[in-house]
Write a protein that holds these residues in place. Structure first.
Motif, PDB file in Angstrom:
ATOM      1  N   LEU A 131       0.846  -1.194   0.000  1.00 37.46           N
ATOM      2  CA  LEU A 131       0.000   0.000   0.000  1.00 37.46           C
ATOM      3  C   LEU A 131       0.877   1.239   0.000  1.00 37.46           C
ATOM      4  O   LEU A 131       1.805   1.366   0.797  1.00 37.46           O
ATOM      5  CB  LEU A 131      -0.916   0.004   1.231  1.00 37.46           C
ATOM      6  N   ASP A 132       0.566   2.171  -0.907  1.00 34.81           N
ATOM      7  CA  ASP A 132       1.331   3.416  -1.013  1.00 34.81           C
ATOM      8  C   ASP A 132       0.400   4.483  -1.602  1.00 34.81           C
ATOM      9  O   ASP A 132      -0.818   4.279  -1.671  1.00 34.81           O
ATOM     10  CB  ASP A 132       2.574   3.204  -1.881  1.00 34.81           C
ATOM     11  N   VAL A 133       0.963   5.599  -2.048  1.00 35.83           N
ATOM     12  CA  VAL A 133       0.171   6.688  -2.619  1.00 35.83           C
ATOM     13  C   VAL A 133       0.725   7.078  -3.993  1.00 35.83           C
ATOM     14  O   VAL A 133       1.860   6.754  -4.326  1.00 35.83           O
ATOM     15  CB  VAL A 133       0.163   7.936  -1.708  1.00 35.83           C
ATOM     16  N   TYR A 134      -0.114   7.770  -4.773  1.00 36.15           N
ATOM     17  CA  TYR A 134       0.363   8.428  -5.990  1.00 36.15           C
ATOM     18  C   TYR A 134      -0.175   9.858  -5.988  1.00 36.15           C
ATOM     19  O   TYR A 134      -1.311  10.103  -5.583  1.00 36.15           O
ATOM     20  CB  TYR A 134      -0.062   7.663  -7.246  1.00 36.15           C
ATOM     21  N   PRO A 135       0.635  10.832  -6.400  1.00 39.70           N
ATOM     22  CA  PRO A 135       0.199  12.232  -6.367  1.00 39.70           C
ATOM     23  C   PRO A 135      -0.714  12.561  -7.543  1.00 39.70           C
ATOM     24  O   PRO A 135      -0.299  12.487  -8.702  1.00 39.70           O
ATOM     25  CB  PRO A 135       1.514  13.016  -6.442  1.00 39.70           C
ATOM     26  N   VAL A 136      -1.936  12.921  -7.262  1.00 46.67           N
ATOM     27  CA  VAL A 136      -2.888  13.252  -8.322  1.00 46.67           C
ATOM     28  C   VAL A 136      -2.443  14.468  -9.149  1.00 46.67           C
ATOM     29  O   VAL A 136      -2.585  14.462 -10.384  1.00 46.67           O
ATOM     30  CB  VAL A 136      -4.294  13.479  -7.722  1.00 46.67           C
ATOM     31  N   PRO A 137      -1.883  15.549  -8.537  1.00 38.77           N
ATOM     32  CA  PRO A 137      -1.511  16.724  -9.348  1.00 38.77           C
ATOM     33  C   PRO A 137      -0.502  16.424 -10.458  1.00 38.77           C
ATOM     34  O   PRO A 137      -0.476  17.123 -11.470  1.00 38.77           O
ATOM     35  CB  PRO A 137      -0.909  17.686  -8.309  1.00 38.77           C
ATOM     36  N   SER A 138       0.336  15.407 -10.282  1.00 35.01           N
ATOM     37  CA  SER A 138       1.348  15.112 -11.307  1.00 35.01           C
ATOM     38  C   SER A 138       1.041  13.831 -12.083  1.00 35.01           C
ATOM     39  O   SER A 138       1.839  13.431 -12.938  1.00 35.01           O
ATOM     40  CB  SER A 138       2.735  14.992 -10.654  1.00 35.01           C
ATOM     41  N   TYR A 139      -0.094  13.190 -11.806  1.00 34.81           N
ATOM     42  CA  TYR A 139      -0.421  11.957 -12.522  1.00 34.81           C
ATOM     43  C   TYR A 139      -0.925  12.307 -13.917  1.00 34.81           C
ATOM     44  O   TYR A 139      -1.835  13.122 -14.089  1.00 34.81           O
ATOM     45  CB  TYR A 139      -1.473  11.152 -11.759  1.00 34.81           C
ATOM     46  N   ILE A 140      -0.333  11.691 -14.931  1.00 32.98           N
ATOM     47  CA  ILE A 140      -0.630  12.024 -16.324  1.00 32.98           C
ATOM     48  C   ILE A 140      -1.797  11.190 -16.825  1.00 32.98           C
ATOM     49  O   ILE A 140      -1.758   9.947 -16.803  1.00 32.98           O
ATOM     50  CB  ILE A 140       0.607  11.780 -17.208  1.00 32.98           C
ATOM     51  N   THR A 141      -2.869  11.867 -17.262  1.00 28.38           N
ATOM     52  CA  THR A 141      -4.037  11.209 -17.849  1.00 28.38           C
ATOM     53  C   THR A 141      -4.433  11.946 -19.115  1.00 28.38           C
ATOM     54  O   THR A 141      -3.974  13.057 -19.381  1.00 28.38           O
ATOM     55  CB  THR A 141      -5.234  11.207 -16.868  1.00 28.38           C
ATOM     56  N   SER A 142      -5.295  11.334 -19.896  1.00 29.71           N
ATOM     57  CA  SER A 142      -5.743  11.966 -21.137  1.00 29.71           C
ATOM     58  C   SER A 142      -6.645  13.161 -20.866  1.00 29.71           C
ATOM     59  O   SER A 142      -6.759  14.069 -21.692  1.00 29.71           O
ATOM     60  CB  SER A 142      -6.480  10.943 -22.014  1.00 29.71           C
ATOM     61  N   GLY A 195       2.872 -10.355  -6.495  1.00 31.55           N
ATOM     62  CA  GLY A 195       2.829  -9.112  -5.742  1.00 31.55           C
ATOM     63  C   GLY A 195       1.891  -8.116  -6.386  1.00 31.55           C
ATOM     64  O   GLY A 195       1.827  -8.011  -7.615  1.00 31.55           O
ATOM     65  N   VAL A 196       1.135  -7.395  -5.558  1.00 28.90           N
ATOM     66  CA  VAL A 196       0.224  -6.355  -6.054  1.00 28.90           C
ATOM     67  C   VAL A 196       0.463  -5.090  -5.244  1.00 28.90           C
ATOM     68  O   VAL A 196       0.464  -5.131  -4.008  1.00 28.90           O
ATOM     69  CB  VAL A 196      -1.257  -6.774  -5.943  1.00 28.90           C
ATOM     70  N   LEU A 197       0.670  -3.983  -5.935  1.00 29.79           N
ATOM     71  CA  LEU A 197       0.827  -2.681  -5.301  1.00 29.79           C
ATOM     72  C   LEU A 197      -0.442  -1.870  -5.509  1.00 29.79           C
ATOM     73  O   LEU A 197      -0.885  -1.676  -6.642  1.00 29.79           O
ATOM     74  CB  LEU A 197       2.026  -1.942  -5.917  1.00 29.79           C
ATOM     75  N   PHE A 198      -1.039  -1.407  -4.415  1.00 28.74           N
ATOM     76  CA  PHE A 198      -2.197  -0.521  -4.468  1.00 28.74           C
ATOM     77  C   PHE A 198      -1.751   0.872  -4.059  1.00 28.74           C
ATOM     78  O   PHE A 198      -1.064   1.037  -3.044  1.00 28.74           O
ATOM     79  CB  PHE A 198      -3.312  -1.009  -3.532  1.00 28.74           C
ATOM     80  N   VAL A 199      -2.143   1.865  -4.840  1.00 26.10           N
ATOM     81  CA  VAL A 199      -1.767   3.240  -4.529  1.00 26.10           C
ATOM     82  C   VAL A 199      -3.025   4.098  -4.399  1.00 26.10           C
ATOM     83  O   VAL A 199      -3.882   4.107  -5.283  1.00 26.10           O
ATOM     84  CB  VAL A 199      -0.806   3.824  -5.587  1.00 26.10           C
ATOM     85  N   LEU A 200      -3.100   4.794  -3.284  1.00 25.42           N
ATOM     86  CA  LEU A 200      -4.222   5.694  -3.019  1.00 25.42           C
ATOM     87  C   LEU A 200      -3.931   7.064  -3.620  1.00 25.42           C
ATOM     88  O   LEU A 200      -2.786   7.521  -3.610  1.00 25.42           O
ATOM     89  CB  LEU A 200      -4.431   5.847  -1.504  1.00 25.42           C
ATOM     90  N   PRO A 201      -4.950   7.752  -4.128  1.00 27.11           N
ATOM     91  CA  PRO A 201      -4.718   9.103  -4.655  1.00 27.11           C
ATOM     92  C   PRO A 201      -4.318  10.043  -3.526  1.00 27.11           C
ATOM     93  O   PRO A 201      -4.869   9.988  -2.425  1.00 27.11           O
ATOM     94  CB  PRO A 201      -6.081   9.480  -5.243  1.00 27.11           C
ATOM     95  N   TYR A 202      -3.345  10.878  -3.805  1.00 30.88           N
ATOM     96  CA  TYR A 202      -2.806  11.788  -2.798  1.00 30.88           C
ATOM     97  C   TYR A 202      -2.956  13.210  -3.315  1.00 30.88           C
ATOM     98  O   TYR A 202      -2.643  13.491  -4.483  1.00 30.88           O
ATOM     99  CB  TYR A 202      -1.337  11.457  -2.549  1.00 30.88           C
ATOM    100  N   PRO A 203      -3.420  14.149  -2.480  1.00 31.47           N
ATOM    101  CA  PRO A 203      -3.750  15.490  -2.984  1.00 31.47           C
ATOM    102  C   PRO A 203      -2.557  16.387  -3.262  1.00 31.47           C
ATOM    103  O   PRO A 203      -2.725  17.463  -3.817  1.00 31.47           O
ATOM    104  CB  PRO A 203      -4.616  16.065  -1.856  1.00 31.47           C
ATOM    105  N   ARG A 204      -1.368  15.983  -2.881  1.00 28.37           N
ATOM    106  CA  ARG A 204      -0.202  16.839  -3.096  1.00 28.37           C
ATOM    107  C   ARG A 204       0.984  15.991  -3.543  1.00 28.37           C
ATOM    108  O   ARG A 204       0.985  14.771  -3.378  1.00 28.37           O
ATOM    109  CB  ARG A 204       0.149  17.610  -1.819  1.00 28.37           C
ATOM    110  N   ILE A 205       1.983  16.654  -4.095  1.00 28.03           N
ATOM    111  CA  ILE A 205       3.188  15.958  -4.539  1.00 28.03           C
ATOM    112  C   ILE A 205       4.134  15.817  -3.350  1.00 28.03           C
ATOM    113  O   ILE A 205       4.554  16.825  -2.769  1.00 28.03           O
ATOM    114  CB  ILE A 205       3.877  16.731  -5.675  1.00 28.03           C
ATOM    115  N   PRO A 206       4.462  14.594  -2.944  1.00 32.53           N
ATOM    116  CA  PRO A 206       5.361  14.418  -1.802  1.00 32.53           C
ATOM    117  C   PRO A 206       6.738  15.008  -2.092  1.00 32.53           C
ATOM    118  O   PRO A 206       7.158  15.077  -3.253  1.00 32.53           O
ATOM    119  CB  PRO A 206       5.435  12.889  -1.633  1.00 32.53           C
ATOM    120  N   PRO A 207       7.444  15.440  -1.063  1.00 33.08           N
ATOM    121  CA  PRO A 207       8.810  15.937  -1.277  1.00 33.08           C
ATOM    122  C   PRO A 207       9.708  14.814  -1.761  1.00 33.08           C
ATOM    123  O   PRO A 207       9.425  13.633  -1.530  1.00 33.08           O
ATOM    124  CB  PRO A 207       9.224  16.434   0.115  1.00 33.08           C
ATOM    125  N   PRO A 208      10.789  15.141  -2.444  1.00 32.81           N
ATOM    126  CA  PRO A 208      11.701  14.092  -2.925  1.00 32.81           C
ATOM    127  C   PRO A 208      12.331  13.336  -1.762  1.00 32.81           C
ATOM    128  O   PRO A 208      12.355  13.828  -0.628  1.00 32.81           O
ATOM    129  CB  PRO A 208      12.750  14.866  -3.728  1.00 32.81           C
TER     130      PRO A 208
END
Length: 279
Positions: A131-142, A195-208
């Motif tokens: 379980l982890d997150v992905y940043p919605v503001p930088s996620y590339i979609t059509s 193995g399966v990775l699930f990522v929750l949408p995150y409202p901000r871009i985490p720091p590096p």
């Protein structure tokens, strides 16, 4: 008349400029001591079953998910260069080992692969869900995507259960996972472990990722950030356990909102990790 056949050719590069490494170049960044990776020493302590099923919940996603489960007393920990990076639990209601990773400190990039590989090689799990997150503001979609409408996404080393594909969307290229979860998934893929990775949408871009590994800070556990509602957390909890063929608790309830917070006792001789931890 003799003609020099090379007279119209420009001089060789070495004849007009120098490539000496010690020549000053104002555009070249000089490395310092922080750029040099430290020697990596990963150590697992405690009584942790091997050759079983494993759940790894990282960062903010792991910290918040742990609030809604009765994980019980800590049974182990993983140290990187003497610093506690993750907490291990073996609750009675599941046969899986649950690891809450990088909630009190974050790993530098140079430590991620060795950390994930050591855990997988030592515990030798048969199935793993992460379980982890992905940043919605930088996620590339059509099309533009708001945080409120962003779905749970997944990546898998093998074909997943149809129910998972119905309740979560694939994490699609050209997007990348740059956290420690990527190191786990890469090693699982090479070793051909499910193995399966699930990522929750995150409202901000985490720091590096930090350049150096900092000591654990338990104050990070008290962050009140709660990006997801209980329905979303219940859904991802069900998916986490389905991916390892286990039954999840019926619902996820944010216990911290009811005044039940993470309790950390003072470290005593024989305790595992940095304080005996109950979540």
């Amino acid at each position: 008349m003799d003609v020099d056949p090379l007279q119209d050719i420009i001089p060789s590069r070495y004849a007009i400029e120098s490539d000496e490494e010690d020549e000053f170049n104002p555009l070249q960044r000089r490395p310092d001591s922080q750029d040099v990776p430290e020697p990596l020493n990963v150590q697992i302590v405690g009584s942790i079953p091997t050759a079983g099923k494993l759940i790894v919940a990282s960062g903010d996603a792991g910290k918040i998910w742990a609030r809604g489960d009765n994980l019980g007393e800590q049974t182990g920990a993983v140290y990187v260069n003497g610093i506690s990076v993750c907490l291990c639990f073996n609750p009675e209601w599941t046969s899986a080992t649950i690891i809450i990773s990088e909630v009190t400190t974050r790993l530098p990039i140079w430590a991620m692969n060795g950390y994930g590989k050591h855990i997988l090689e030592t515990l030798r799990p048969s199935r793993v869900s992460i379980l982890d997150v992905y940043p919605v503001p930088s996620y590339i979609t059509s099309e533009p995507l708001s945080f409120q409408n962003a779905p749970i996404r997944y990546l898998a080393t093998t074909r997943v259960d149809p129910d998972i594909a119905e309740r979560a969307e694939k994490f699609s290229p050209p997007n990348l996972i740059s956290s420690t979860s990527a190191a786990f998934m890469a090693d699982l893929s090479v070793s051909k472990v499910q193995g399966v990775l699930f990522v929750l949408p995150y409202p901000r871009i985490p720091p590096p990722a930090p350049r150096k590994l900092s000591p654990s800070n338990i104050e990070n556990l008290t962050d009140d950030l709660m990006p997801w509602n209980e329905d979303t957390m219940s859904t991802v909890q069900t998916l986490l356990f389905k991916a390892i063929d286990e039954k999840a608790p019926d619902v996820w309830v944010n216990k911290s909102s009811k005044g039940i917070a993470v309790r950390v006792t003072t470290r005593q001789k024989g305790d595992i990790g940095e304080g005996g931890m109950y979540i």
